[in-house]
Design an enzyme around this catalytic site. Structure first.
Site, PDB file in Angstrom:
ATOM      1  CE  LYS A 297      64.058  49.606  36.876  1.00 13.46           C
ATOM      2  NZ  LYS A 297      64.891  48.428  36.618  1.00 13.46           N
ATOM      3  N   GLY A 361      68.604  47.936  27.890  1.00 11.68           N
ATOM      4  CA  GLY A 361      67.518  48.732  28.478  1.00 11.68           C
ATOM      5  C   GLY A 361      67.934  49.310  29.809  1.00 11.68           C
ATOM      6  N   GLY A 362      66.931  49.699  30.618  1.00 14.83           N
ATOM      7  CA  GLY A 362      67.181  50.367  31.894  1.00 14.83           C
ATOM      8  C   GLY A 362      68.103  49.576  32.801  1.00 14.83           C
ATOM      9  CB  THR A 384      67.497  48.672  19.342  1.00 10.12           C
ATOM     10  OG1 THR A 384      66.152  48.198  19.398  1.00 10.12           O
ATOM     11  CG2 THR A 384      67.569  49.981  18.600  1.00 10.12           C
TER      12      THR A 384
HETATM   13  P1  NAP Z   1      63.659  47.853  29.404  1.00 14.41           P
HETATM   14  O1  NAP Z   1      64.334  49.124  29.777  1.00 14.41           O
HETATM   15  O2  NAP Z   1      62.276  47.904  28.846  1.00 14.41           O
HETATM   16  O3  NAP Z   1      64.595  47.083  28.368  1.00 14.41           O
HETATM   17  C1  NAP Z   1      64.160  45.924  27.744  1.00 14.41           C
HETATM   18  C2  NAP Z   1      65.319  45.235  27.060  1.00 14.41           C
HETATM   19  O4  NAP Z   1      64.835  44.002  26.536  1.00 14.41           O
HETATM   20  C3  NAP Z   1      65.895  46.014  25.880  1.00 14.41           C
HETATM   21  O5  NAP Z   1      67.236  45.692  25.736  1.00 14.41           O
HETATM   22  C4  NAP Z   1      65.059  45.462  24.717  1.00 14.41           C
HETATM   23  O6  NAP Z   1      65.677  45.576  23.467  1.00 14.41           O
HETATM   24  C5  NAP Z   1      65.015  44.000  25.106  1.00 14.41           C
HETATM   25  N1  NAP Z   1      63.891  43.305  24.499  1.00 14.41           N
HETATM   26  C6  NAP Z   1      62.583  43.464  24.792  1.00 14.41           C
HETATM   27  N2  NAP Z   1      61.858  42.639  24.027  1.00 14.41           N
HETATM   28  C7  NAP Z   1      62.723  41.945  23.244  1.00 14.41           C
HETATM   29  C8  NAP Z   1      62.567  40.947  22.260  1.00 14.41           C
HETATM   30  N3  NAP Z   1      61.348  40.516  21.928  1.00 14.41           N
HETATM   31  N4  NAP Z   1      63.664  40.450  21.667  1.00 14.41           N
HETATM   32  C9  NAP Z   1      64.888  40.897  22.031  1.00 14.41           C
HETATM   33  N5  NAP Z   1      65.103  41.843  22.955  1.00 14.41           N
HETATM   34  C10 NAP Z   1      64.019  42.362  23.559  1.00 14.41           C
HETATM   35  O7  NAP Z   1      63.584  46.858  30.650  1.00 14.41           O
HETATM   36  P2  NAP Z   1      64.655  46.697  31.865  1.00 14.41           P
HETATM   37  O8  NAP Z   1      64.343  47.604  32.989  1.00 14.41           O
HETATM   38  O9  NAP Z   1      66.013  46.779  31.286  1.00 14.41           O
HETATM   39  O10 NAP Z   1      64.313  45.228  32.381  1.00 14.41           O
HETATM   40  C11 NAP Z   1      64.626  44.105  31.593  1.00 14.41           C
HETATM   41  C12 NAP Z   1      64.251  42.849  32.350  1.00 14.41           C
HETATM   42  O11 NAP Z   1      64.971  42.756  33.571  1.00 14.41           O
HETATM   43  C13 NAP Z   1      62.780  42.811  32.761  1.00 14.41           C
HETATM   44  O12 NAP Z   1      62.313  41.525  32.462  1.00 14.41           O
HETATM   45  C14 NAP Z   1      62.788  43.033  34.247  1.00 14.41           C
HETATM   46  O13 NAP Z   1      61.730  42.377  34.915  1.00 14.41           O
HETATM   47  C15 NAP Z   1      64.120  42.417  34.640  1.00 14.41           C
HETATM   48  N6  NAP Z   1      64.649  43.024  35.875  1.00 14.41           N
HETATM   49  C16 NAP Z   1      65.023  42.185  36.894  1.00 14.41           C
HETATM   50  C17 NAP Z   1      65.543  42.731  38.054  1.00 14.41           C
HETATM   51  C18 NAP Z   1      65.930  41.845  39.201  1.00 14.41           C
HETATM   52  O14 NAP Z   1      66.152  42.363  40.305  1.00 14.41           O
HETATM   53  N7  NAP Z   1      66.040  40.554  39.013  1.00 14.41           N
HETATM   54  C19 NAP Z   1      65.704  44.110  38.193  1.00 14.41           C
HETATM   55  C20 NAP Z   1      65.320  44.922  37.143  1.00 14.41           C
HETATM   56  C21 NAP Z   1      64.810  44.368  35.977  1.00 14.41           C
HETATM   57  P3  NAP Z   1      65.452  46.893  22.561  1.00 14.41           P
HETATM   58  O15 NAP Z   1      66.375  47.928  23.136  1.00 14.41           O
HETATM   59  O16 NAP Z   1      65.795  46.465  21.201  1.00 14.41           O
HETATM   60  O17 NAP Z   1      64.003  47.275  22.716  1.00 14.41           O
END
Ligand code: NAP
Length: 497
Positions: A297, A361-362, A384
């Site tokens: 993204k 994250g994103g 982080t």
């Molecule tokens: P992303 O950019 O990959 O960010 C991931 C986030 O999760 C970061 O803050 C990361 O922390 C944290 N994280 C990952 N593994 C972790 C762990 N083991 N322990 C603690 N923190 C952890 O992903 P994103 O786009 O933000 O999406 C995050 C979630 O939102 C996904 O599950 C996605 O499916 C969901 N989502 C839902 C919708 C909806 O419409 N409902 C829309 C978009 C996304 P670090 O920075 O430390 O790596």
């Protein structure tokens, strides 16, 4: 319009016939995979077409081609001969097709096929990749004008898929089958017509059967989710890019909406590991728009010809709209989150409320933008911490590590807690990013994960008496906003049902 073929993978003829009954209304043709049958079932092979009541393909796939047959070419020849010999005057009681690999050229079998009216599908299966030269591979399959050439390959990236799609769709029209297997080949199952394939292979996945080849869809999924029989050369294509997109629920949402709105369009997952290969696949498809998911993204932003002010501000983009030869980037996560959150809380804004955002994250970037826009005082926590700091400082929020050291900070920002990390998602690492925090019961907790329906965090919050919501509505609302950007029309009710 390609025929829908059900590849039968049961161990007995009787079980395969039962599968045919279950799927009969949704298929046109059946492939009996004799290599998967119990050895004792070989005696009943010959009679299968007369019981099946629809055209049948006989296949005895070798292990080296992705099947299960290991008994050598002599035994395979005997099995094939037994199944196609003793032709009946009623053509429907004979196999309509037999699948013979391009290195299996046995004149006696071919002669029997010609005599008895069984068409030969001349196949090649590359189960580990793509042939270096697709034209050369094809030339070997298309030697005999009466045979139907079939090439099944395993794309290893969306760039491979793009090459396969471009090549197949530029072949002259004619009876042929081209299949992309595996994760990256999945769109070829839905877009068989665009690729000029006369057959789309499926497996009885919903009946709990193993897939006959990597990446098959269930015939019901092909029709119910992708409206396979309604797709044609005029169908506009939309795609979902990113890794791990095959389990997304958005194809159900968008394709149901296209149907409800009477729009000839289809939305398919386009597994892509990185931005350049994703764009090359979008170009190959001639896609009009796309959704983008983690982790590309942020990275797509540098490849856009222009972007919306939200994308500029958030630094992340989840929606692409084709403009000439380039792409315009939008964010709909913010809109979807905002609408779902306000509905959840029953308020018009967040002035006077204190919120904790878990994740940086994103999607957390879009959420922080909304929290700020709605007037909340917020705290950002992240594994982080440096990322939490960068995000928090952009909006004047507090920040901290996602550990028990932040307990007091959370207690001070506990009107609303938004969980926006990927921790707790089904199929990924199970966990609870706030396992060190005890809910008082007064917090409203919004976990944007929607699979499982209740994450460990939401279960714990609900047990403590908190009001809770998952991310399903957010997904629906952000998808509805994508529909509007792609089509210029108001989204149908299917997104809000
Ligand atoms: P992303 O950019 O990959 O960010 C991931 C986030 O999760 C970061 O803050 C990361 O922390 C944290 N994280 C990952 N593994 C972790 C762990 N083991 N322990 C603690 N923190 C952890 O992903 P994103 O786009 O933000 O999406 C995050 C979630 O939102 C996904 O599950 C996605 O499916 C969901 N989502 C839902 C919708 C909806 O419409 N409902 C829309 C978009 C996304 P670090 O920075 O430390 O790596």
């Amino acid at each position: 319009m390609p025929l829908v073929c059900l590849s039968l993978t049961a161990r007995t003829i009787a079980e395969n016939l039962a599968l045919l009954e279950r799927y009969r209304d949704n298929i046109d043709i059946a492939e009996l995979r004799a290599d998967l049958l119990e050895p004792s079932e070989a005696f009943a092979l010959r009679d299968f077409p007369s019981f099946a009541g629809l055209p049948c393909i006989l296949t005895v796939r070798r292990k080296c081609d992705g099947g299960a047959f290991l008994d050598g070419e002599g035994q395979r020849l005997v099995l094939l001969a037994k199944a196609i010999a003793y032709a009946r005057p009623d053509k429907n009681a004979n196999f309509a097709y037999v699948d013979l690999e391009c290195d299996f050229r046995v004149p006696s079998i071919e002669e029997a096929c010609h005599t008895f009216g069984t068409r030969i599908i001349r196949s090649r299966h590359d189960i580990a990749g793509m042939p270096a030269d697709l034209d050369e591979a094809w030339a070997e399959l298309a030697l005999e004008p009466n045979e139907i050439p079939k090439l099944a390959v395993m794309p290893r990236s969306s760039a491979d898929f793009a090459a396969l799609f471009n090549w197949a769709s530029s072949l002259p029209r004619g009876e042929r089958i081209v299949v992309g297997m595996g994760e990256y080949g999945m769109p070829s199952r839905v877009l068989a017509d665009r690729m000029g394939s006369c057959l789309a292979y499926t497996s009885a996945i919903r009946a709990g059967m193993p897939s006959a080849a990597p990446g098959h869809l269930d015939p019901l999924a092909l029709q119910e989710i992708y409206r396979f029989r309604e797709l044609d050369g005029e169908t506009s294509l939309y795609a979902l890019g990113g890794p791990n997109v095959l389990s997304s629920k958005t194809p159900q949402l968008h394709n149901a909406a296209f149907k409800a709105a009477g729009i000839n369009a289809v939305y398919v997952p386009l597994p892509s590991a990185d931005v350049p290969t994703f764009f090359s696949a979008l170009d190959a498809l001639g896609a009009c728009g796309a959704a983008v998911t983690v982790p590309i993204k942020d990275a797509v932003c540098s490849s856009l010809s222009r972007c919306s002010p939200e994308v500029e501000d958030i630094g992340s983009c989840n929606t692409l709209v084709r403009e000439g030869s380039g792409w315009v980037g939008y964010d709909t996560d913010a809109e979807g989150f905002k609408r779902a959150l306000l509905e959840f809380l029953g308020v018009a804004d967040l002035r006077g409320l204190r919120a904790t955002l878990v994740g940086a994250g994103g999607v957390a970037k879009a959420i922080a933008h909304v929290l700020s826009d709605l007037g909340a005082s917020a705290l950002v926590l992240n594994r982080t911490v440096s990322k939490a700091r960068v995000l928090a400082q952009r909006y004047g929020f507090a920040y901290g590590p996602c550990t028990e050291h932040s307990t007091d900070l959370v207690a001070d920002h506990a009107d609303v807690i938004v969980q926006a990390t990927s921790l707790g998602m089904e199929g990924e690492r199970q966990g609870d990013p706030l396992d060190w925090y005890d809910f008082s019961g007064r917090e409203a907790v919004f976990d944007i994960i929607y699979r499982p329906e209740r994450s460990i965090l939401l279960e714990r919050a609900a047990a403590a008496g908190c009001k809770v919501m998952n991310g399903w509505k957010m997904l629906r609302y952000q998808s509805a906003a994508q529909f509007k950007l792609w089509t210029g029309r108001e989204p149908p009710d299917t997104y809000f049902a």
